[in-house]
Design an enzyme around this catalytic site. Structure first.
Site, short mmCIF file in Angstrom:
data_model
loop_
_atom_site.label_atom_id
_atom_site.label_comp_id
_atom_site.label_asym_id
_atom_site.label_seq_id
_atom_site.Cartn_x
_atom_site.Cartn_y
_atom_site.Cartn_z
N ASP A 73 0.82 -1.21 0.00
CA ASP A 73 0.00 0.00 0.00
C ASP A 73 0.86 1.27 0.00
OD1 ASP A 73 -2.24 -1.55 -0.05
OD2 ASP A 73 -2.77 -1.25 2.06
N GLY A 74 2.02 1.22 0.67
CA GLY A 74 2.91 2.38 0.69
C GLY A 74 3.39 2.75 -0.69
N ASN A 146 -4.47 8.50 2.23
CA ASN A 146 -4.86 7.85 3.48
C ASN A 146 -5.20 8.82 4.60
OD1 ASN A 146 -4.89 5.19 2.77
ND2 ASN A 146 -3.09 4.60 3.93
N ASP A 147 -4.22 9.62 5.00
CA ASP A 147 -4.46 10.45 6.19
C ASP A 147 -3.42 11.56 6.34
OD1 ASP A 147 -2.16 9.06 7.31
OD2 ASP A 147 -3.52 7.45 7.88
N ASP A 176 -1.12 12.31 22.23
CA ASP A 176 0.14 12.13 21.49
C ASP A 176 0.00 12.65 20.06
OD1 ASP A 176 1.37 11.00 23.65
OD2 ASP A 176 1.37 8.96 22.87
N GLY A 188 -6.19 2.00 8.14
CA GLY A 188 -4.77 2.17 8.44
C GLY A 188 -4.52 2.61 9.88
N SER A 190 -5.60 5.09 11.61
CA SER A 190 -6.80 5.44 12.36
C SER A 190 -7.44 4.22 13.01
CB SER A 190 -7.81 6.14 11.44
OG SER A 190 -9.03 6.39 12.11
N LEU A 191 -7.50 3.11 12.27
CA LEU A 191 -8.10 1.88 12.79
C LEU A 191 -7.33 1.37 14.00
CD1 LEU A 191 -10.21 -0.40 12.44
CD2 LEU A 191 -8.56 -1.54 10.93
N SER A 192 -6.00 1.44 13.95
CA SER A 192 -5.19 0.95 15.07
C SER A 192 -5.33 1.82 16.31
CB SER A 192 -3.71 0.87 14.65
OG SER A 192 -3.17 2.16 14.47
#
Length: 291
Positions: A73-74, A146-147, A176, A188, A190-192
């Site tokens: 994905d990167g 993505n973000d 943080d 990505g 956000s989900l974690s």
């Protein structure tokens, strides 16, 4: 047909599939242009690519019918910046690990090439996040698929992110950091951090705090038509600003605004590419050792 190709280093097990891809493109007399860094890697890896044409990351892909992204994905996120507002359709070939965006298996590359030559595909348009600031942080690439993330630096303590929604004060996040995620990025970072999964065509952004000091602060979904603005306080006097995989140290005097980009990323979907199937397979939904 003209195909642009970008990639990263690959395991030896992927070599036959990559070589087969170039052979199939050559057999079809396809015009191929390769990103300069990847071309050098292919030469060192002794992969015959049958093309002398290259492009640099700085100039991007000026014209092509498709761009192939070979990696995870990167790598596909890199390809988005190579295309930019030209919106050339992107095909992600998954030579990486998880692969939410790069969904074509290496063993299916020849079938994929056959599908695009026969027009057996659809285009999935994905919203991009756009970042503007009082300092030129991201140069001529102020967009991401993505973000966008604001985080503390490694040596700093918790930061405070004062946040505004369409000019109205929203909240001061003691945390943080803070993630502004598109639907594509919902699976990505956000989900974690506890954010929800959104379907790709959802017209929303997710605001997800990273390790907030106030435990009752939770992720929030907002319409992607709004404009978000941020002011950051930090004992160190700086913070990290990241747009997909690109990150920079920024002074706290800098003010940042985030909104939907005017153009979109266009991802190619083959007939067997289904987001719900991807969710189940990549996140192991429904998997249980007892079954």
């Amino acid at each position: 047909m003209k195909i642009a190709i970008h990639g990263r280093n690959f395991p030896e097990s992927a070599r036959p599939y990559i070589q087969s891809m170039f052979e199939e493109l050559a057999r079809r007399q396809t015009e191929v242009i390769i990103s300069l860094g990847y071309r050098e890697y292919l030469d060192n890896a002794a992969v015959a690519h049958y093309s002398e044409a290259t492009y640099t990351v700085e100039e991007g892909v000026a014209d092509a019918d498709f761009i192939f992204s070979l990696g995870g994905d990167g790598t596909l996120l890199d390809a988005v910046t190579h295309v930019g507002s030209r919106q050339i359709p992107i095909i992600g070939i998954n030579i990486g690990r998880l692969g939410f965006l790069a969904t074509v298996a290496p063993a299916s590359v020849r079938l994929m090439i056959d599908a695009i030559f026969n027009g057996q595909y659809t285009i999935d348009e994905r919203t991009l996040v756009s970042v503007r600031s009082t300092q030129d942080i991201f140069g001529n690439l102020p967009f991401g698929l993505n973000d966008f993330t604001i985080t503390r630096t490694q040596t700093s303590s918790m930061i405070t992110v004062h946040s505004y929604l369409d000019g109205e004060f929203l909240n001061s996040y003691w945390a943080d950091g803070l993630i502004i995620s598109t639907p594509s990025g919902s699976t990505g970072y956000s989900l974690s951090c506890g954010g929800p999964v959104l379907l790709p065509q959802t017209e929303s952004f997710i605001i997800t705090p990273i390790s907030p000091h106030n435990l009752n602060v939770r992720p929030m979904i907002v319409m992607d038509t709004c404009q978000l603005a941020f002011e950051v306080e930090s004992r160190s006097g700086n913070f990290l600003a990241a747009l997909d995989s690109r990150s920079y140290t920024v002074d706290t005097s800098v003010r940042i605004s985030v909104q939907k980009e005017a153009f979109k990323a266009r991802l190619v979907k083959l007939s067997d590419d289904n987001f719900l199937n991807t969710l189940r397979s990549k996140l192991n939904w429904g998997w249980d050792i007892r079954n």
